[in-house]
Enzyme design. Structure first.
Site, PDB file in Angstrom:
ATOM      1  N   GLY A   1       0.827  -1.202   0.000  1.00  0.00           N
ATOM      2  CA  GLY A   1       0.000   0.000   0.000  1.00  0.00           C
ATOM      3  C   GLY A   1       0.856   1.243   0.000  1.00  0.00           C
ATOM      4  N   ASN A   2       0.303   2.338   0.430  1.00  0.00           N
ATOM      5  CA  ASN A   2       1.074   3.582   0.506  1.00  0.00           C
ATOM      6  C   ASN A   2       0.496   4.468   1.605  1.00  0.00           C
ATOM      7  OD1 ASN A   2      -1.027   5.396  -0.771  1.00  0.00           O
ATOM      8  ND2 ASN A   2      -0.750   3.861  -2.375  1.00  0.00           N
TER       9      ASN A   2
END
Ligand code: C5P
Length: 233
Positions: free
Chosen positions: A40-41
């Site tokens: 993810g981020n």
């Protein structure tokens, strides 16, 4: 005269999006590796949620397609659709895009997803994980850009980390490649801009214009972006 002008601008834009259908994507996507891990981020969704809330305040009928965030659903006429992965985000967008007048793609979609999902937690003791094979995710903005009709307005974001001149050139390249009408550039090089902060500093770029704004709250940035959009409807 100044007070009258401010009030005029305020009330003038109050219901400027009445009758319009607006689609907003926001937040990160979480691409699962196993039941407890993902790629993810650091996107928090704040910018997209602010755009959705402001569009609703201006009278629009809003669909907010959101990746995982800690934010509550915006109030008002916002239908918040929660998704986890890029493919779900794409499906949710495709199901409403034909009826959409304005689409703002502010989600930080993961570029790649693990090719295989391991359905049990990968154990440190037993398995050696030399690599996780990744496959490219669909580009949601480009997919919508490819089937955009006349009269639909598609707006993207470009988060850049490099120098300003390069950043603007990269943003313009994205504008063309994804068939966008406008792109909102923000660079992590600017203090107070980008992920997680409550402020942002953006330049809104179209085919025939570029407007640079000061560092502002994300609510005010949302308002500037929607002003740029309504000016070009
Ligand atoms: O190519 P890049 O990720 O920098 O492009 C950013 C823009 O494209 C943003 O508007 C983002 O929401 C959108 N995007 C998307 N789907 C992807 C990757 C980016 O909609 N898979």
């Amino acid at each position: 005269e100044k007070i009258a002008a401010v009030l005029d601008a305020f009330f003038g834009r109050q219901l400027s999006l009445k009758g319009k259908k607006v689609l907003v994507t926001a937040g990160p996507t979480y691409e699962r590796i196993d039941p407890v891990r993902f790629i993810g981020n650091f996107s928090t969704g704040k910018m997209g949620y602010a755009i959705a809330a402001e569009a609703a305040r201006r009278g629009a009928d809003v669909t907010l397609v959101s990746g995982p965030t800690d934010l509550p659903d915006p109030a008002g006429s916002v239908n918040t659709v929660r998704v986890e992965i890029a493919r779900q985000m794409l499906a949710a967008c495709e199901s409403v895009f034909a009826q959409t007048d304005i689409a703002v793609m502010s989600a930080a979609v993961a570029d790649y997803a693990p090719k295989h999902f391991v359905d049990r937690k990968i154990k440190r003791e037993h398995d050696s994980v030399d690599s996780i094979e990744l496959v490219k995710n669909p580009d949601i903005a480009a997919t919508l850009g490819a089937c955009k009709r006349a009269g639909q307005l598609l707006v993207g974001f470009a988060l850049e980390t490099g120098a300003t001149a390069d950043a603007e050139a990269n943003a313009r390249e994205k504008l063309d490649r994804k068939n966008l009408d406008m792109i909102v550039l923000n660079t992590l090089a600017d203090k107070g801009a980008g992920f997680g902060t409550d402020t942002n500093k953006v330049t809104v770029i179209g085919r025939d214009f570029a407007e640079a704004f000061q560092l502002k709250s994300k609510a005010e940035v949302a308002s500037d972006i929607l002003d740029c959009i309504t000016d070009r409807l």
